[in-house]
Design a protein around this motif. Structure first.
Motif, PDB file in Angstrom:
ATOM      1  N   ASN A   4      22.869  20.827 -14.213  1.00 40.36           N
ATOM      2  CA  ASN A   4      21.751  21.720 -14.507  1.00 40.36           C
ATOM      3  C   ASN A   4      21.600  21.923 -16.018  1.00 40.36           C
ATOM      4  N   GLU A   5      22.749  21.987 -16.695  1.00 38.50           N
ATOM      5  CA  GLU A   5      22.719  22.159 -18.146  1.00 38.50           C
ATOM      6  C   GLU A   5      22.106  20.930 -18.833  1.00 38.50           C
ATOM      7  N   PHE A   6      22.421  19.753 -18.288  1.00 38.89           N
ATOM      8  CA  PHE A   6      21.843  18.517 -18.827  1.00 38.89           C
ATOM      9  C   PHE A   6      20.324  18.514 -18.670  1.00 38.89           C
ATOM     10  N   ILE A   7      19.833  18.920 -17.504  1.00 38.43           N
ATOM     11  CA  ILE A   7      18.390  18.938 -17.249  1.00 38.43           C
ATOM     12  C   ILE A   7      17.699  19.971 -18.133  1.00 38.43           C
ATOM     13  N   GLN A   8      18.347  21.089 -18.377  1.00 36.77           N
ATOM     14  CA  GLN A   8      17.741  22.120 -19.213  1.00 36.77           C
ATOM     15  C   GLN A   8      17.807  21.785 -20.704  1.00 36.77           C
ATOM     16  N   MET A   9      18.738  20.923 -21.082  1.00 32.67           N
ATOM     17  CA  MET A   9      18.895  20.441 -22.459  1.00 32.67           C
ATOM     18  C   MET A   9      18.903  21.588 -23.479  1.00 32.67           C
ATOM     19  N   GLY A  10      19.694  22.559 -23.192  1.00 39.07           N
ATOM     20  CA  GLY A  10      19.845  23.680 -24.118  1.00 39.07           C
ATOM     21  C   GLY A  10      18.568  24.492 -24.275  1.00 39.07           C
ATOM     22  N   GLY A  11      17.755  24.534 -23.240  1.00 34.16           N
ATOM     23  CA  GLY A  11      16.526  25.301 -23.290  1.00 34.16           C
ATOM     24  C   GLY A  11      15.314  24.493 -23.724  1.00 34.16           C
ATOM     25  N   TYR A  12      15.547  23.258 -24.112  1.00 30.58           N
ATOM     26  CA  TYR A  12      14.451  22.408 -24.578  1.00 30.58           C
ATOM     27  C   TYR A  12      14.004  21.385 -23.535  1.00 30.58           C
ATOM     28  N   GLY A  13      14.572  21.437 -22.361  1.00 25.94           N
ATOM     29  CA  GLY A  13      14.231  20.481 -21.306  1.00 25.94           C
ATOM     30  C   GLY A  13      12.760  20.513 -20.930  1.00 25.94           C
ATOM     31  N   LEU A  14      12.141  21.669 -21.057  1.00 25.95           N
ATOM     32  CA  LEU A  14      10.726  21.812 -20.742  1.00 25.95           C
ATOM     33  C   LEU A  14       9.855  20.954 -21.670  1.00 25.95           C
ATOM     34  N   TYR A  15      10.352  20.665 -22.871  1.00 26.00           N
ATOM     35  CA  TYR A  15       9.615  19.850 -23.827  1.00 26.00           C
ATOM     36  C   TYR A  15      10.061  18.376 -23.795  1.00 26.00           C
ATOM     37  N   ILE A  16      11.356  18.167 -23.572  1.00 26.88           N
ATOM     38  CA  ILE A  16      11.919  16.813 -23.639  1.00 26.88           C
ATOM     39  C   ILE A  16      11.505  15.961 -22.441  1.00 26.88           C
ATOM     40  N   TRP A  17      11.657  16.483 -21.229  1.00 29.75           N
ATOM     41  CA  TRP A  17      11.384  15.675 -20.040  1.00 29.75           C
ATOM     42  C   TRP A  17       9.917  15.266 -19.917  1.00 29.75           C
ATOM     43  N   PRO A  18       8.952  16.123 -20.194  1.00 32.38           N
ATOM     44  CA  PRO A  18       7.554  15.660 -20.182  1.00 32.38           C
ATOM     45  C   PRO A  18       7.287  14.583 -21.252  1.00 32.38           C
ATOM     46  N   SER A  19       7.987  14.712 -22.385  1.00 28.77           N
ATOM     47  CA  SER A  19       7.839  13.694 -23.426  1.00 28.77           C
ATOM     48  C   SER A  19       8.326  12.336 -22.930  1.00 28.77           C
ATOM     49  N   TYR A  20       9.477  12.328 -22.257  1.00 30.53           N
ATOM     50  CA  TYR A  20       9.993  11.085 -21.673  1.00 30.53           C
ATOM     51  C   TYR A  20       9.027  10.538 -20.624  1.00 30.53           C
ATOM     52  N   LEU A  21       8.460  11.415 -19.823  1.00 26.82           N
ATOM     53  CA  LEU A  21       7.528  10.999 -18.787  1.00 26.82           C
ATOM     54  C   LEU A  21       6.273  10.379 -19.399  1.00 26.82           C
ATOM     55  N   ILE A  22       5.738  11.018 -20.421  1.00 20.29           N
ATOM     56  CA  ILE A  22       4.542  10.480 -21.086  1.00 20.29           C
ATOM     57  C   ILE A  22       4.847   9.122 -21.712  1.00 20.29           C
ATOM     58  N   ALA A  23       5.989   9.000 -22.377  1.00 20.98           N
ATOM     59  CA  ALA A  23       6.376   7.725 -22.990  1.00 20.98           C
ATOM     60  C   ALA A  23       6.550   6.641 -21.926  1.00 20.98           C
ATOM     61  N   ALA A  24       7.153   6.977 -20.805  1.00 18.20           N
ATOM     62  CA  ALA A  24       7.347   6.004 -19.725  1.00 18.20           C
ATOM     63  C   ALA A  24       6.009   5.566 -19.133  1.00 18.20           C
ATOM     64  N   ILE A  25       5.074   6.504 -18.977  1.00 13.20           N
ATOM     65  CA  ILE A  25       3.750   6.158 -18.442  1.00 13.20           C
ATOM     66  C   ILE A  25       3.013   5.232 -19.402  1.00 13.20           C
ATOM     67  N   ILE A  26       3.082   5.538 -20.697  1.00 12.01           N
ATOM     68  CA  ILE A  26       2.422   4.683 -21.688  1.00 12.01           C
ATOM     69  C   ILE A  26       3.035   3.286 -21.693  1.00 12.01           C
ATOM     70  N   MET A  27       4.352   3.203 -21.659  1.00 14.15           N
ATOM     71  CA  MET A  27       5.012   1.892 -21.665  1.00 14.15           C
ATOM     72  C   MET A  27       4.694   1.105 -20.399  1.00 14.15           C
ATOM     73  N   ALA A  28       4.635   1.768 -19.258  1.00 14.54           N
ATOM     74  CA  ALA A  28       4.278   1.094 -18.006  1.00 14.54           C
ATOM     75  C   ALA A  28       2.837   0.598 -18.077  1.00 14.54           C
ATOM     76  N   GLY A  29       1.949   1.404 -18.646  1.00 15.87           N
ATOM     77  CA  GLY A  29       0.559   0.986 -18.809  1.00 15.87           C
ATOM     78  C   GLY A  29       0.434  -0.232 -19.710  1.00 15.87           C
ATOM     79  N   LEU A  30       1.188  -0.244 -20.814  1.00 16.14           N
ATOM     80  CA  LEU A  30       1.171  -1.398 -21.710  1.00 16.14           C
ATOM     81  C   LEU A  30       1.709  -2.654 -21.024  1.00 16.14           C
ATOM     82  N   LEU A  31       2.754  -2.483 -20.231  1.00 18.01           N
ATOM     83  CA  LEU A  31       3.316  -3.611 -19.493  1.00 18.01           C
ATOM     84  C   LEU A  31       2.310  -4.165 -18.497  1.00 18.01           C
ATOM     85  N   ILE A  32       1.672  -3.291 -17.751  1.00 16.46           N
ATOM     86  CA  ILE A  32       0.671  -3.719 -16.766  1.00 16.46           C
ATOM     87  C   ILE A  32      -0.503  -4.406 -17.459  1.00 16.46           C
TER      88      ILE A  32
END
Length: 101
Positions: free
Chosen positions: A2-30
């Protein structure tokens, strides 16, 4: 965990950033894959057209680049066919080089 997912309180910002980057990279690949497939189909169609029309620029009866009266491409300052990477026919290259020299 749970602590890893919360990332010291910054998980709310980090995980959406990873998701957006993954979506963009998948779009570029496609996009890259679909463009590549479309270009491959275009290339195959052009090869079929060239084969069916018996188009061979270096040996064509309609176009004789080395002996053309209207256009002297072999001696042009702007175009050097003898050294061009796009000309695939070695015999045509040799003939043009002999005409230039």
């Amino acid at each position: 965990m749970n602590e890893f997912i919360q990332m010291g309180g910054y998980g709310l910002y980090i995980w959406p950033s990873y998701l957006i980057a993954a979506i963009i990279m998948a779009g570029l690949l496609i996009d890259s894959i679909t463009t590549w497939r479309r270009q491959e189909k275009t290339l195959q169609n052009l090869k079929l057209i060239a084969k069916s029309d018996n188009v061979d620029i270096a040996k064509s009866d309609n176009v004789d680049i080395a002996k053309s009266d209207n256009v002297d491409i072999a001696k042009s300052d702007n175009v050097d066919i003898a050294k061009s990477d796009n000309v695939e026919n070695n015999e045509a290259n040799d003939k043009i080089q002999q005409k230039v020299i």
